[in-house]
Write a protein that holds these residues in place. Structure first.
Motif, mmCIF file in Angstrom:
data_model
loop_
_atom_site.group_PDB
_atom_site.id
_atom_site.type_symbol
_atom_site.label_atom_id
_atom_site.label_comp_id
_atom_site.label_asym_id
_atom_site.label_seq_id
_atom_site.Cartn_x
_atom_site.Cartn_y
_atom_site.Cartn_z
ATOM 1 N N TYR A 1 -8.931 -9.379 -4.161
ATOM 2 C CA TYR A 1 -9.634 -10.121 -5.206
ATOM 3 C C TYR A 1 -8.852 -9.944 -6.497
ATOM 4 O O TYR A 1 -8.682 -8.824 -6.985
ATOM 5 C CB TYR A 1 -11.077 -9.664 -5.415
ATOM 6 C CG TYR A 1 -11.721 -10.394 -6.569
ATOM 7 C CD1 TYR A 1 -12.055 -11.744 -6.455
ATOM 8 C CD2 TYR A 1 -11.946 -9.754 -7.782
ATOM 9 C CE1 TYR A 1 -12.610 -12.435 -7.515
ATOM 10 C CE2 TYR A 1 -12.506 -10.442 -8.853
ATOM 11 C CZ TYR A 1 -12.840 -11.780 -8.714
ATOM 12 O OH TYR A 1 -13.380 -12.471 -9.770
ATOM 13 N N VAL A 2 -8.346 -11.040 -7.048
ATOM 14 C CA VAL A 2 -7.609 -11.020 -8.308
ATOM 15 C C VAL A 2 -8.509 -11.620 -9.375
ATOM 16 O O VAL A 2 -8.891 -12.796 -9.291
ATOM 17 C CB VAL A 2 -6.291 -11.810 -8.193
ATOM 18 C CG1 VAL A 2 -5.557 -11.814 -9.528
ATOM 19 C CG2 VAL A 2 -5.414 -11.204 -7.106
ATOM 20 N N ASP B 1 -15.709 -17.317 -6.219
ATOM 21 C CA ASP B 1 -14.923 -16.133 -6.561
ATOM 22 C C ASP B 1 -13.614 -16.106 -5.765
ATOM 23 O O ASP B 1 -12.546 -15.803 -6.302
ATOM 24 C CB ASP B 1 -15.711 -14.862 -6.271
ATOM 25 C CG ASP B 1 -16.766 -14.568 -7.327
ATOM 26 O OD1 ASP B 1 -16.587 -15.019 -8.475
ATOM 27 O OD2 ASP B 1 -17.758 -13.888 -7.007
ATOM 28 N N VAL B 2 -13.703 -16.392 -4.481
ATOM 29 C CA VAL B 2 -12.512 -16.347 -3.627
ATOM 30 C C VAL B 2 -11.499 -17.388 -4.068
ATOM 31 O O VAL B 2 -10.290 -17.100 -4.174
ATOM 32 C CB VAL B 2 -12.899 -16.558 -2.148
ATOM 33 C CG1 VAL B 2 -11.660 -16.715 -1.278
ATOM 34 C CG2 VAL B 2 -13.748 -15.388 -1.648
ATOM 35 N N MET B 3 -11.957 -18.606 -4.352
ATOM 36 C CA MET B 3 -11.027 -19.666 -4.722
ATOM 37 C C MET B 3 -10.356 -19.374 -6.063
ATOM 38 O O MET B 3 -9.155 -19.604 -6.233
ATOM 39 C CB MET B 3 -11.759 -21.007 -4.777
ATOM 40 C CG MET B 3 -12.371 -21.446 -3.451
ATOM 41 S SD MET B 3 -11.192 -21.607 -2.088
ATOM 42 C CE MET B 3 -10.256 -23.028 -2.629
ATOM 43 N N ALA C 1 -6.337 -18.764 -6.692
ATOM 44 C CA ALA C 1 -5.621 -19.554 -7.693
ATOM 45 C C ALA C 1 -4.831 -18.645 -8.630
ATOM 46 O O ALA C 1 -3.678 -18.944 -8.977
ATOM 47 C CB ALA C 1 -6.601 -20.416 -8.487
ATOM 48 N N ARG C 2 -5.432 -17.532 -9.041
ATOM 49 C CA ARG C 2 -4.702 -16.582 -9.897
ATOM 50 C C ARG C 2 -3.527 -15.974 -9.135
ATOM 51 O O ARG C 2 -2.430 -15.829 -9.673
ATOM 52 C CB ARG C 2 -5.658 -15.493 -10.382
ATOM 53 C CG ARG C 2 -6.804 -15.998 -11.256
ATOM 54 C CD ARG C 2 -7.721 -14.873 -11.701
ATOM 55 N NE ARG C 2 -8.913 -15.396 -12.366
ATOM 56 C CZ ARG C 2 -10.146 -15.318 -11.893
ATOM 57 N NH1 ARG C 2 -10.376 -14.698 -10.728
ATOM 58 N NH2 ARG C 2 -11.165 -15.828 -12.564
ATOM 59 N N LEU D 1 3.268 -16.751 -6.713
ATOM 60 C CA LEU D 1 4.117 -17.519 -5.808
ATOM 61 C C LEU D 1 4.909 -18.567 -6.576
ATOM 62 O O LEU D 1 6.065 -18.851 -6.250
ATOM 63 C CB LEU D 1 3.271 -18.174 -4.725
ATOM 64 C CG LEU D 1 2.616 -17.244 -3.719
ATOM 65 C CD1 LEU D 1 1.672 -18.018 -2.804
ATOM 66 C CD2 LEU D 1 3.657 -16.507 -2.908
ATOM 67 N N ARG D 2 4.313 -19.153 -7.573
ATOM 68 C CA ARG D 2 5.032 -20.131 -8.391
ATOM 69 C C ARG D 2 6.192 -19.471 -9.123
ATOM 70 O O ARG D 2 7.276 -20.042 -9.253
ATOM 71 C CB ARG D 2 4.084 -20.803 -9.377
ATOM 72 C CG ARG D 2 3.052 -21.714 -8.713
ATOM 73 C CD ARG D 2 2.376 -22.618 -9.714
ATOM 74 N NE ARG D 2 1.594 -21.882 -10.701
ATOM 75 C CZ ARG D 2 0.329 -21.537 -10.539
ATOM 76 N NH1 ARG D 2 -0.299 -21.837 -9.408
ATOM 77 N NH2 ARG D 2 -0.329 -20.903 -11.484
#
Length: 384
Positions: A266-267, A366-368, A372-373, A378-379
């Protein structure tokens, strides 16, 4: 879970000191970033704050497919409410093949001694066709004695059965038939259909604590899927060394074997917010995990789980300390900078991929947001 999970009540004071010394290093925002492992997602418990594990599975899969993640892992779990949403990873893999285009579709894992290898070959070749050749399989011997109501004769020799069936599965995938006898006693050379897209099946061996299993995987050219269950990150590093040395000893490139590590993930917007957000659901998850081990049929697991139940009034305090140790050393919980630091540390240790476990009780929202964070890292990797 980390090895501290099964400490007895008399060692609580020493554990408090260990929590501080075992915490992950604070991130340094001013230092240049190092490479991080590939990232995938793994589903294991079926727990979600929105009570629909399949909605979470499909939405997460669509997101990671376009965000640069490597793989989606789904497990095989039987006859338990926690995890019972995932009895067949091939069925789930077929659904994921229809909603994704890029990510690898992986079992995490197929408990091979529970099944006829012919059926496993058929099912996963079908998924390979549906996905355009994106199937990878992690294979496991199975661990819960109750699961072996599906094949009671396979339990005592499950490690041997796993290896024999794994070899047959790889042969069938390559196009080599196996001999089987029908109901009238006639022997047939059986080749499974449909034929897969990939000429070779990528295989992981699921292993955690057993050093011998890591050595076996290296000697036989298998990848490894692992989790920090009953051993620490430092001990993981030792096992990776055993694995790489075993590959080199048999003439395989030690750097080509893939080590994939499952981490609860969890980020959040900052580290304290992340820890506070996951504390209630992850503590409950860890307690449930111990309870399942208590009924697994493995004597060591039963003994350790009994220790936890005997703590009495210290039970809640103990679980909180287990949570703190796990969150700080054996998970991907924190803000983006801490996530980067943790990932860099595991990469330096020799971990090639992180399988981010996301279904341990948080809401889909929360997971999504967490993924995304995380995808921002990765970017950054893509822009190197």
């Amino acid at each position: 879970m980390p090895d501290s999970t099964f400490l007895d009540a008399g060692r609580l004071a020493r554990l408090k000191a260990q929590l501080q010394s075992g915490a992950a290093a604070e991130p340094d925002a001013h230092r240049p970033s190092a490479p991080i492992p590939d990232l995938g997602v793994i589903f294991f418990s079926g727990l979600t704050g929105d009570d629909d594990p399949y909605d979470l599975l499909l939405d997460v899969s669509r997101f990671v497919d376009g965000a640069g993640f490597t793989a989606i892992w789904t497990p095989e779990r039987h006859f338990t409410e926690v995890g019972g949403a995932y009895p067949n990873p091939a069925v789930l893999g077929s659904a994921l093949a229809m909603v994704t285009e890029n990510v690898r579709i992986r079992s995490g894992s197929v408990n091979l001694p529970l099944h006829d290898v012919l059926r496993v070959a058929e099912e996963w070749a079908l998924v390979d066709n549906l996905s355009g050749g994106r199937v990878d399989l992690a294979l496991a011997p199975g661990w819960h004695v109750r699961d072996f109501v599906l094949n009671p004769d396979g339990y005592q020799e499950r490690a041997r059965v796993l290896n024999r069936s794994r070899e047959q599965l790889q042969d069938l995938w390559r196009g080599a038939p196996v001999k089987r006898t029908d109901a009238l006693g006639e022997v047939h050379d059986i080749l499974t259909f449909p034929r897969p897209v990939q000429p070779e099946l990528p295989v992981w061996l699921t292993s955690s604590k057993s050093t011998d299993a890591w050595r076996f995987a290296g000697e036989n050219g298998l990848n490894v899927l692992s989790a920090l269950i009953n051993f620490s990150p430092a001990e993981l590093g030792k096992r990776i060394t055993v694995y790489r040395e075993a590959r080199e000893r048999v003439g395989l490139d030690p750097g080509l074997g893939v080590v994939s590590l499952m981490l609860h993930t969890y980020v959040g917007t900052d580290t304290q917010e992340a820890v506070d957000r996951v504390r209630p659901v992850l503590t409950q998850y860890l307690s449930s995990f111990v309870s399942q081990h208590a009924t697994s049929g493995q004597g060591e697991s039963q003994d350790k789980s009994q220790t936890l139940r005997d703590l009495g009034d210290d039970h809640d305090e103990f679980l909180e300390m287990v949570f703190q140790r796990y969150a700080s050393t054996s998970s991907l919980i924190g803000d983006v900078d801490r996530a980067r630091t943790v990932l860099e540390g595991f990469a330096a240790m020799g971990v090639d991929e992180i399988a981010c476990l996301v279904d341990f009780g948080l809401s889909k929202d929360d997971v999504m947001k967490s993924l995304a964070r995380l995808s921002s890292l990765l970017r950054k990797e893509a822009g190197r």
